[in-house]
Enzyme design. Structure first.
Site, PDB file in Angstrom:
ATOM      1  N   HIS A 164      45.879   7.668  28.894  1.00  0.00           N
ATOM      2  CA  HIS A 164      45.933   7.517  30.157  1.00  0.00           C
ATOM      3  C   HIS A 164      47.380   6.941  30.386  1.00  0.00           C
ATOM      4  O   HIS A 164      47.856   5.869  29.912  1.00  0.00           O
ATOM      5  CB  HIS A 164      44.930   6.409  30.668  1.00  0.00           C
ATOM      6  CG  HIS A 164      43.564   7.116  30.377  1.00  0.00           C
ATOM      7  ND1 HIS A 164      42.797   6.858  29.335  1.00  0.00           N
ATOM      8  CD2 HIS A 164      42.838   7.954  31.065  1.00  0.00           C
ATOM      9  CE1 HIS A 164      41.657   7.672  29.386  1.00  0.00           C
ATOM     10  NE2 HIS A 164      41.536   8.454  30.406  1.00  0.00           N
ATOM     11  N   ASP A 187      45.586   3.330  24.774  1.00  0.00           N
ATOM     12  CA  ASP A 187      44.805   4.158  24.303  1.00  0.00           C
ATOM     13  C   ASP A 187      45.568   5.635  24.216  1.00  0.00           C
ATOM     14  O   ASP A 187      45.294   6.596  23.372  1.00  0.00           O
ATOM     15  CB  ASP A 187      43.520   4.577  25.030  1.00  0.00           C
ATOM     16  CG  ASP A 187      43.709   5.086  26.448  1.00  0.00           C
ATOM     17  OD1 ASP A 187      45.100   5.326  26.784  1.00  0.00           O
ATOM     18  OD2 ASP A 187      43.089   5.118  27.432  1.00  0.00           O
ATOM     19  N   GLY A 227      35.875  10.485  32.607  1.00  0.00           N
ATOM     20  CA  GLY A 227      35.086  11.336  31.461  1.00  0.00           C
ATOM     21  C   GLY A 227      34.303  12.781  32.064  1.00  0.00           C
ATOM     22  O   GLY A 227      33.730  13.411  31.287  1.00  0.00           O
ATOM     23  N   ASN A 236      39.065  16.446  29.400  1.00  0.00           N
ATOM     24  CA  ASN A 236      38.051  15.994  28.534  1.00  0.00           C
ATOM     25  C   ASN A 236      37.445  17.226  27.629  1.00  0.00           C
ATOM     26  O   ASN A 236      36.592  17.077  26.587  1.00  0.00           O
ATOM     27  CB  ASN A 236      37.003  15.460  29.321  1.00  0.00           C
ATOM     28  CG  ASN A 236      37.399  14.214  29.686  1.00  0.00           C
ATOM     29  OD1 ASN A 236      38.043  13.235  29.134  1.00  0.00           O
ATOM     30  ND2 ASN A 236      37.690  13.860  31.137  1.00  0.00           N
ATOM     31  N   SER A 284      39.415  10.893  34.756  1.00  0.00           N
ATOM     32  CA  SER A 284      40.166   9.539  34.782  1.00  0.00           C
ATOM     33  C   SER A 284      41.584   9.766  35.198  1.00  0.00           C
ATOM     34  O   SER A 284      42.289   8.633  35.680  1.00  0.00           O
ATOM     35  CB  SER A 284      40.045   8.860  33.372  1.00  0.00           C
ATOM     36  OG  SER A 284      40.605   9.785  32.357  1.00  0.00           O
TER      37      SER A 284
END
Length: 220
Positions: free
Chosen positions: A192, A189, A80, A108, A43
């Site tokens: 990011h 979040d 992801g 991840n 991502s």
């Protein structure tokens, strides 16, 4: 004795000149083609949560062109994705035959607490294929969350420098350098980057990438 035919000789000379011009034009066209750069990642390269044109791929392409480098940056980011996912889709991602590949995978794996040994094995397989195909590679490193414990952090953080040294490829030590943990540069979040955060990433990685691009244009 056959008579001398000047027009026949001139015709042959014209054909030779034309052939030479065609060869030169072909070489010029090959030289003029933009360098293809694949951003193979998750991502962070896919531009998660950002409007079109503000993610890593478009910002990087724009920055390269601003510095006089005719580049086409291919978006190989899948939100992801883990190192295993990147390995599984590697052949598909290489379909456009990029000369340069930025490998940005592993965030991840760390966020999920997956085995660092397996992450290293997956990245090793990716790099083995890329280097065997004589593609120029920039490995973008990642750091494990510090709350996972010293043993995990040490094992995970060592993956990138170890592999870069093993394959003799360029390493950008931490993809999120200057951006990680800064609320002003990250989306709500906290993981990011915002468009401003991506701009900092691009500025940071650009010098290393330029060296890799230059290497890609040098015959091995």
């Amino acid at each position: 004795m056959r008579p001398f035919k000047p027009f026949s000789l001139l015709s042959r000379l014209a054909q030779m000149v034309l052939l030479a011009v065609i060869v030169q034009l072909g070489a010029f066209a090959a030289q003029a083609a933009p360098v293809k750069i694949l951003a193979l990642g998750d991502s962070l390269t896919a531009g998660y949560g950002l409007p079109a044109g503000e993610g890593f791929v478009p910002q990087l392409e724009k920055a390269l062109r601003a510095q006089g480098i005719d580049a086409q940056v291919l978006d190989g980011g899948v939100s992801g994705d883990t190192t295993a996912g990147g390995l599984a889709r590697l052949d598909w991602a290489l379909a456009e035959n990029p000369q340069v590949v930025i490998v940005e995978l592993g965030a991840n794996d760390a966020l999920r607490g997956l085995d660092p040994g397996q992450a290293k094995t997956n990245l090793d397989a990716i790099l083995a294929k890329l280097t065997a195909q004589h593609r120029a590679v920039l490995l973008a490193g990642m750091l494990a969350p510090r709350n996972l414990g010293a043993d995990y952090v040490d094992a995970f953080d060592a993956i990138y420098p170890d592999l870069a040294h093993h394959y003799g490829i360029a390493l950008y030590p931490f993809f999120l350098e200057g951006v990680a943990a800064d609320p002003a540069l990250n989306q709500p979040d906290g993981l990011h980057p915002t468009a401003a955060g991506v701009a900092i990433i691009v500025r940071g990685i650009l010098p290393a990438l330029r060296q890799v691009i230059a290497k890609a244009g040098t015959p091995s």
